[in-house]
Enzyme design. Structure first.
Site, PDB file in Angstrom:
ATOM      1  N   ARG A   1      -9.481   0.882   8.807  1.00 22.09           N
ATOM      2  CA  ARG A   1      -9.441  -0.671   8.517  1.00 22.09           C
ATOM      3  C   ARG A   1     -10.475  -1.337   9.720  1.00 22.09           C
ATOM      4  O   ARG A   1     -10.427  -3.012   9.443  1.00 22.09           O
ATOM      5  CB  ARG A   1      -7.650  -0.571   9.379  1.00 22.09           C
TER       6      ARG A   1
ATOM      7  N   LYS B   1       0.730  -1.002  -0.119  1.00 27.06           N
ATOM      8  CA  LYS B   1       0.265  -0.017  -0.106  1.00 27.06           C
ATOM      9  C   LYS B   1       1.114   1.302   0.178  1.00 27.06           C
ATOM     10  O   LYS B   1       0.252   2.202  -0.528  1.00 27.06           O
ATOM     11  CB  LYS B   1      -0.810   0.165   1.656  1.00 27.06           C
TER      12      LYS B   1
ATOM     13  N   ARG C   1      11.151  -1.535  12.499  1.00 26.33           N
ATOM     14  CA  ARG C   1       9.813  -1.304  13.089  1.00 26.33           C
ATOM     15  C   ARG C   1       9.468  -2.568  13.921  1.00 26.33           C
ATOM     16  O   ARG C   1       9.463  -3.666  13.571  1.00 26.33           O
ATOM     17  CB  ARG C   1       8.781  -0.977  11.941  1.00 26.33           C
TER      18      ARG C   1
ATOM     19  N   ARG D   1      -0.993  -9.108  12.922  1.00 28.64           N
ATOM     20  CA  ARG D   1      -1.320  -7.670  12.184  1.00 28.64           C
ATOM     21  C   ARG D   1      -2.537  -8.269  10.763  1.00 28.64           C
ATOM     22  O   ARG D   1      -3.715  -8.104  10.949  1.00 28.64           O
ATOM     23  CB  ARG D   1      -0.374  -6.873  11.313  1.00 28.64           C
TER      24      ARG D   1
ATOM     25  N   ARG E   1      12.035  -5.830   7.218  1.00 27.84           N
ATOM     26  CA  ARG E   1      12.233  -4.857   6.258  1.00 27.84           C
ATOM     27  C   ARG E   1      12.122  -3.948   7.124  1.00 27.84           C
ATOM     28  O   ARG E   1      12.211  -3.533   8.105  1.00 27.84           O
ATOM     29  CB  ARG E   1      10.775  -4.414   5.933  1.00 27.84           C
TER      30      ARG E   1
HETATM   31  P1  AMP Z   1       0.876   0.332   8.775  1.00 33.81           P
HETATM   32  O1  AMP Z   1       2.132   0.914   9.249  1.00 33.81           O
HETATM   33  O2  AMP Z   1      -0.251   1.250   8.855  1.00 33.81           O
HETATM   34  O3  AMP Z   1       1.008  -1.077   8.800  1.00 33.81           O
HETATM   35  O4  AMP Z   1       0.212   0.685  10.853  1.00 33.81           O
HETATM   36  C1  AMP Z   1       1.398  -0.158  11.366  1.00 33.81           C
HETATM   37  C2  AMP Z   1       0.205  -0.188  12.698  1.00 33.81           C
HETATM   38  O5  AMP Z   1      -0.278   1.279  13.434  1.00 33.81           O
HETATM   39  C3  AMP Z   1      -1.290  -0.864  12.901  1.00 33.81           C
HETATM   40  O6  AMP Z   1      -0.629  -2.230  12.862  1.00 33.81           O
HETATM   41  C4  AMP Z   1      -2.218  -0.271  13.973  1.00 33.81           C
HETATM   42  O7  AMP Z   1      -1.680  -0.811  14.294  1.00 33.81           O
HETATM   43  C5  AMP Z   1      -1.508   1.240  14.076  1.00 33.81           C
HETATM   44  N1  AMP Z   1      -2.751   1.925  12.643  1.00 33.81           N
HETATM   45  C6  AMP Z   1      -2.570   2.245  11.485  1.00 33.81           C
HETATM   46  N2  AMP Z   1      -3.505   2.080  10.786  1.00 33.81           N
HETATM   47  C7  AMP Z   1      -4.306   1.865  11.490  1.00 33.81           C
HETATM   48  C8  AMP Z   1      -5.652   2.365  11.613  1.00 33.81           C
HETATM   49  N3  AMP Z   1      -6.952   2.892  10.328  1.00 33.81           N
HETATM   50  N4  AMP Z   1      -7.320   1.658  12.685  1.00 33.81           N
HETATM   51  C9  AMP Z   1      -6.090   2.197  13.711  1.00 33.81           C
HETATM   52  N5  AMP Z   1      -5.252   1.475  13.695  1.00 33.81           N
HETATM   53  C10 AMP Z   1      -4.339   1.872  12.822  1.00 33.81           C
END
Ligand code: AMP
Length: 241
Positions: A105, A30, A176, A187, A143
């Site tokens: 999400r 994404k 991360r 996740r 990563r």
């Molecule tokens: P990402 O960088 O998009 O993979 O997001 C990393 C983490 O941020 C996720 O595993 C969630 O813990 C949190 N997160 C990101 N976007 C959302 C969202 N829309 N709703 C809730 N938690 C989120």
């Protein structure tokens, strides 16, 4: 593609603002696709993961609560994320449009977003990156990310030119906390349970949705496919490539 050219989605209820909602499991690409789309469309890229990491960096009570949830691979409460997105959309740089990467999400977030988009009469296309979960785990575990510009680098593909160093600004890269394998699996479980239903919500609500099979394609090939599919939606032909 010239910015915004030919995007007639949602005619009759639309403003000139475009929104692309990228939905896909963690590691489906994404972020990469959002960056490519940002370049070709010249619209803002809003990553809720990045917004939340900025929130964590403030180090206050909310930031610590958010950090704990992210480190465990759990979702942050809807109202916290929704407020961050709403504030971001109000900022300069979003007047042409924006790409949502990682939001919504949950179905509740999708309902909040649908209200916000309707109020602003934003033309919206949902892009579903449909990739195999096993590929995702292999791709995402280990990563690295630049702590400065937040660009992500893969282990197998999309590696930095100099190992461990950001191509953009020379910052030392780091893994991360939420990219450890056990957290990635959690996740993915959360994605299946909470985020998959978001796609059904958008489809049921009549938003144009494109399904992009992503496993066997390079990021550039995927970006080309997405642009073709977007054009088809705009021309009223919503079939797979
Ligand atoms: P990402 O960088 O998009 O993979 O997001 C990393 C983490 O941020 C996720 O595993 C969630 O813990 C949190 N997160 C990101 N976007 C959302 C969202 N829309 N709703 C809730 N938690 C989120």
């Amino acid at each position: 593609m010239s910015p915004g050219a030919g995007f007639g989605v949602g005619a009759g209820m639309s403003s000139n603002i475009l929104c692309f909602v990228l939905v896909g499991p963690p590691g489906s690409g994404k972020g990469t696709q959002a960056r490519l789309l940002k370049q070709s469309m010249q619209i803002a890229h809003i990553s809720t993961g990045d917004l939340l990491r900025e929130r964590v960096a403030l180090g206050d009570e909310v930031g610590r609560m958010v950090a704990d949830l992210m480190d465990a691979g759990e979702l942050v409460p809807d109202e916290v994320v929704a407020r961050l997105v709403e504030q971001r959309i109000e900022q300069p740089g979003c007047t042409r449009g924006f790409i949502l990467d990682g939001y919504p999400r949950t179905v509740n977030q999708a309902q909040l977003l649908a209200r916000l988009l309707a109020l602003r009469r934003v033309r919206t296309i949902v892009i579903h990156l449909d990739v195999d979960y096993r590929v995702v785990v292999a791709r995402i575990s280990g990563r690295q990310q630049c702590p400065s510009c937040e660009r992500l680098y893969g282990v197998t593909s999309g590696a930095p030119k100099i190992p461990g160093v950001c191509d953009e600004d020379g910052t030392k890269l780091r893994v991360r906390d939420d990219d450890r394998e056990e957290v990635v699996r959690e996740r993915l479980r959360v994605y299946e349970e909470q985020t998959q239903p978001v796609l059904a919500f958008f489809k049921k609500s009549g938003y144009p949705c494109v399904d992009v099979p992503g496993t066997d394609r390079t990021p550039r090939e995927l970006a080309t496919t997405i642009e073709v599919l977007i054009r088809r939606v705009c021309e009223g032909r919503n079939d797979r490539v």
